[in-house]
Design a protein around this motif. Structure first.
Motif, PDB file in Angstrom:
ATOM      1  N   ARG A   1       6.692  -4.079   0.261  1.00 46.24           N
ATOM      2  CA  ARG A   1       7.927  -5.053  -0.450  1.00 46.24           C
ATOM      3  C   ARG A   1       8.146  -5.986   0.979  1.00 46.24           C
ATOM      4  NH1 ARG A   1      10.422  -6.904  -1.158  1.00 46.24           N
ATOM      5  NH2 ARG A   1      12.642  -6.428  -0.912  1.00 46.24           N
TER       6      ARG A   1
ATOM      7  N   ALA B   1      13.353  -0.713  -8.108  1.00 43.15           N
ATOM      8  CA  ALA B   1      13.568  -0.586  -6.744  1.00 43.15           C
ATOM      9  C   ALA B   1      12.687  -1.422  -6.061  1.00 43.15           C
ATOM     10  CB  ALA B   1      13.518   0.962  -6.240  1.00 43.15           C
ATOM     11  N   MET B   2      11.476  -1.961  -6.868  1.00 42.13           N
ATOM     12  CA  MET B   2      10.270  -2.603  -6.176  1.00 42.13           C
ATOM     13  C   MET B   2      10.775  -4.125  -6.330  1.00 42.13           C
ATOM     14  SD  MET B   2       8.184  -1.163  -4.418  1.00 42.13           S
ATOM     15  CE  MET B   2       9.350   0.132  -3.894  1.00 42.13           C
TER      16      MET B   2
ATOM     17  N   ARG C   1       4.114   1.787  -0.777  1.00 42.21           N
ATOM     18  CA  ARG C   1       4.654   0.885  -1.731  1.00 42.21           C
ATOM     19  C   ARG C   1       5.922   0.294  -1.247  1.00 42.21           C
ATOM     20  NH1 ARG C   1       6.639   3.414  -7.464  1.00 42.21           N
ATOM     21  NH2 ARG C   1       8.153   4.168  -5.974  1.00 42.21           N
ATOM     22  N   ALA C   2       6.779   1.105  -0.637  1.00 39.26           N
ATOM     23  CA  ALA C   2       7.984   0.500  -0.225  1.00 39.26           C
ATOM     24  C   ALA C   2       7.628  -0.595   1.021  1.00 39.26           C
ATOM     25  CB  ALA C   2       8.837   1.460   0.266  1.00 39.26           C
TER      26      ALA C   2
ATOM     27  N   SER D   1      14.160  -1.587   0.916  1.00 39.49           N
ATOM     28  CA  SER D   1      13.133  -1.148   0.040  1.00 39.49           C
ATOM     29  C   SER D   1      13.605   0.502   0.274  1.00 39.49           C
ATOM     30  CB  SER D   1      11.887  -1.400   0.713  1.00 39.49           C
ATOM     31  OG  SER D   1      10.785  -1.136  -0.083  1.00 39.49           O
ATOM     32  N   ARG D   2      12.998   1.182  -0.658  1.00 41.42           N
ATOM     33  CA  ARG D   2      13.715   2.758  -0.662  1.00 41.42           C
ATOM     34  C   ARG D   2      12.396   3.636  -1.183  1.00 41.42           C
ATOM     35  NH1 ARG D   2      17.928   4.775  -4.981  1.00 41.42           N
ATOM     36  NH2 ARG D   2      17.325   6.574  -3.882  1.00 41.42           N
TER      37      ARG D   2
END
Lengths: 298, 367
Positions: A189, B245-246, A185-186, A102-103
């Motif tokens: 994941r 990315a998600m 948000r990351a 994740s980023r």
């Protein structure tokens, strides 16, 4: 979540010199070029499970490019990226994300016209079990999964300590809070590895202190963190290992204290000895000139 | 939940009255536990209009209006216009999936409308079966059409996509004009009714049938918009890289939006064939694509009630302005411009769908 909690329970506190049994991310001899310009030129580094690794280096050293190669946004022309032993080079970003990476982005890239909660719900996309037919028929599974996504979003917003409204549009939040939402948000994941690209940029002193604490709490969940950061105070404080990049390759790797003393690093940041001498000579000249001027006015 | 469920084509619904456990009033935020500032979920006071626009019974109200309209005026002409308007609503809701939810500008939406109408029409006329029997085949053909048109074009971004879809819209129409099986320029006629030639072919009966089918279509499209897939569409619309990315496979998700739009458009085409019993290429010109797109933009992209209102406006306004004779399209155009100046977000813009219930936290923090 229960699995995560168990893992986090096993890792007590933050002892910086822990043995990292497993390599999570292994980057070997990575090469990337933009039309003849070698952005990354034989870069190798690794990140162990549950480790905090900082990637530092002067501007243009290839830090963000390296992150983009790892997450699939750039296609490297050579070298390999192994995630948990699985080669991910050439895969598309969504597929790499599915493997547990994740980023965040250098400039927060949130979904501006969506609510804060919806932004964090994006993190649940990969693991939320809900089919199109569940959604069309509003089956119990649909309601359960929607509730789960909402609960999870709230949990991570609590975790990152978001101040402010959650039902409103994310673009109405102040910059610092947007950065928090992006991290939430990351995290939603549920990544094994979290890549943070300059998370402290634009934050004030208090916010930086909170970020430091947040990074440690994320690590305590069992998530490995790779961090690009220019704030050396933060890097030295939080990192277990530091990788220093210059001209697209690593020039030093080690504990923060070792890296700080490394001559190659000092050179990369402060310039060569020759430059130093020139600089000193220039200072002499300036000083001499000023004295002359002063002498003239007397 | 069943009553509330069916009404959820009305997009933003704040639960009226006190909530179990929360005690939150309509239009006010939950008692937010964390630090300042404690703001209400909706900033506005609960004015009558706002309440009406956000009630969860919106869908039922809309359906009641549609079903009640023939009680006011039921001339064959009026019923004809209203039936066309209902079909147009279905088209607009379908295009809303592609343009409103997913942000893909599609200038050739009439292509799917044509594919649905021709597939249903040709099969029903050739095999002499009721149109309803062709629905499974139409579903398959429209999904295939969505994939065939979508797969090569969805690698393109915004402007390029618009141009290519425009091209595909024309290709389908020109194919219909030149193929033997579609009856060439004169099209096909004598298409059997939805349930054969004798059942439900009265104008009033057919109108009610159309309204019910369209209502279900609107409800299902709205539900799609509020699902995991619907959120993914919005993520793609907002920022493709961040969505990727998600873990959102943006290409697949865009293709899904295209297929969704194709299915809704194709089904509207079947209704259209049943309504007119004859179809020909001039029914599927670029003007149709443009009008449907106009309905979506005018109503409010991504907003189900908005798109429904926009579609009703676009299809009824020229009829209501009929007294102005030659000037009606001039006035229609000026009206459109005025609406877009006064309400650039559309007549009924999309709002974030967080309700008092979702905005409140139900669990203790993780750490």
């Amino acid at each position: 979540m229960s699995e995560r909690s168990e893992r986090s329970g096993g890792r007590g506190g933050s002892s910086p010199h822990k043995e990292h049994s497993m390599t999570l991310l292994q980057v070997t001899d990575l090469r990337l070029s933009f039309g003849g310009v070698r952005a990354i030129d034989g870069l190798s580094f690794e990140v162990g499970e549950g480790e905090i690794v900082s990637v530092i280096g002067p501007n243009g050293a290839g830090k963000t490019s390296a992150f983009n190669c790892v997450t699939g946004f750039y296609k490297p022309i050579g070298g390999s990226v192994l995630l948990d032993g699985t080669p991910v080079t050439g895969r598309r970003p969504a597929s790499i994300a599915g493997l547990g990476v994740s980023r965040t982005f250098q400039n927060p890239r949130l979904f501006g016209e969506l609510s804060v909660l919806d932004n964090v719900r994006a993190g649940t996309h990969l693991w939320l079990r809900q089919s199109v037919f569940d959604a069309l028929l509003h089956t119990p599974r649909y309601r359960r999964s929607e509730q789960e996504a909402t609960d999870e979003a709230h949990r991570w917003l609590d975790f990152v300590g978001l101040r402010g409204e959650r039902a409103g549009l994310v673009r109405n939040l102040p910059y610092g809070e947007q950065r928090r939402v992006e991290i939430a948000r990351a995290l939603a994941r549920r990544p094994k590895l979290l890549l943070l690209d300059e998370p402290a940029a634009g934050l004030n002193h208090t916010e930086k202190a909170e970020l430091l604490d947040l990074i440690r709490r994320i690590r305590d969940l069992g998530t490995a963190i790779a961090l690009i950061e220019h704030d050396m105070g933060l890097v030295m404080e939080v990192s277990e290992r530091v990788v220093v990049l210059n001209f697209g390759r690593e020039i030093a790797v080690g504990a923060p204290a070792e890296v700080r003393r490394d001559p190659a690093v000092v050179e990369a940041y402060l310039g060569r000895d020759a430059d130093e001498e020139e600089l000193a000579a220039a200072r002499e000249q300036v000083r001499g000139g000023r004295e002359e001027v002063r002498g003239g006015t007397d | 939940m069943s009553a509330g469920d069916a009404s959820q084509e009305g997009t933003p619904h704040v639960e009226p009255g006190p909530q179990a456990g929360q005690g939150a009033q309509a239009g006010q935020g939950p008692p937010v536990k964390h630090g300042p500032p404690v703001k209400p979920v909706r900033g506005r006071g609960p004015s009558v209009v706002t309440r009406l626009m956000e009630t969860r019974y919106l869908g039922w109200i809309g359906l009641a209006i549609a079903l009640g309209a023939p009680l006011i005026i039921a001339t064959p002409y009026a019923l004809n216009v209203m039936t066309s308007a209902a079909i147009f609503v279905m088209l607009a809701v379908g295009l809303n999936i592609v343009v409103g939810y997913c942000g893909l500008l599609d200038l050739g939406y009439a292509a799917f409308f044509a594919v649905g109408a021709y597939t249903g029409g040709v099969m029903a006329a050739e095999l002499d079966i009721p149109l309803i029997a062709t629905v499974p085949a139409v579903l398959v053909v429209t999904v295939v059409a969505g994939i065939v048109i979508g797969a090569p074009t969805l690698r393109l971004r915004s402007d390029y996509l618009a141009i290519v879809t425009l091209g595909f819209g024309e290709i389908i129409r020109i194919c219909a004009t030149n193929l033997e099986i579609t009856g060439g320029p004169s099209g096909i006629y004598g298409i059997p009714g939805l349930f054969g030639d004798d059942v439900l072919t009265e104008p009033a009966a057919f109108y009610y049938l159309t309204v019910l089918i369209v209502a279900v279509a609107v409800l299902l499209a709205a539900r799609l918009g509020r699902s995991r897939l619907g959120r993914a569409w919005r993520f793609v619309r907002e920022d493709e890289d961040a969505a990727e990315a998600m873990g959102v496979h943006t290409y697949k998700v865009k293709l899904a939006a295209y297929i969704g739009g194709a299915v809704w458009g194709g089904m509207a085409g079947v209704l259209f064939a049943a309504h007119l019993t004859a179809i020909s290429p001039p029914s599927f010109t670029f003007l149709w694509s443009a009008l449907v797109l106009m309905a979506v933009v005018l109503g409010g992209m991504g907003s189900t009630p908005g798109v429904v209102v926009g579609a009703v406006f676009i299809s009824l306004a020229p009829e209501l302005l009929r007294d102005l004779a030659d000037y009606r399209f001039f006035v229609f155009g000026v009206l459109l411009i005025l609406v877009m100046i006064v309400r650039p977000q559309g007549l009924w813009p999309h709002r974030s769908q967080e309700t008092a219930r979702t905005a409140a936290r139900s669990k203790e923090p993780v750490a």
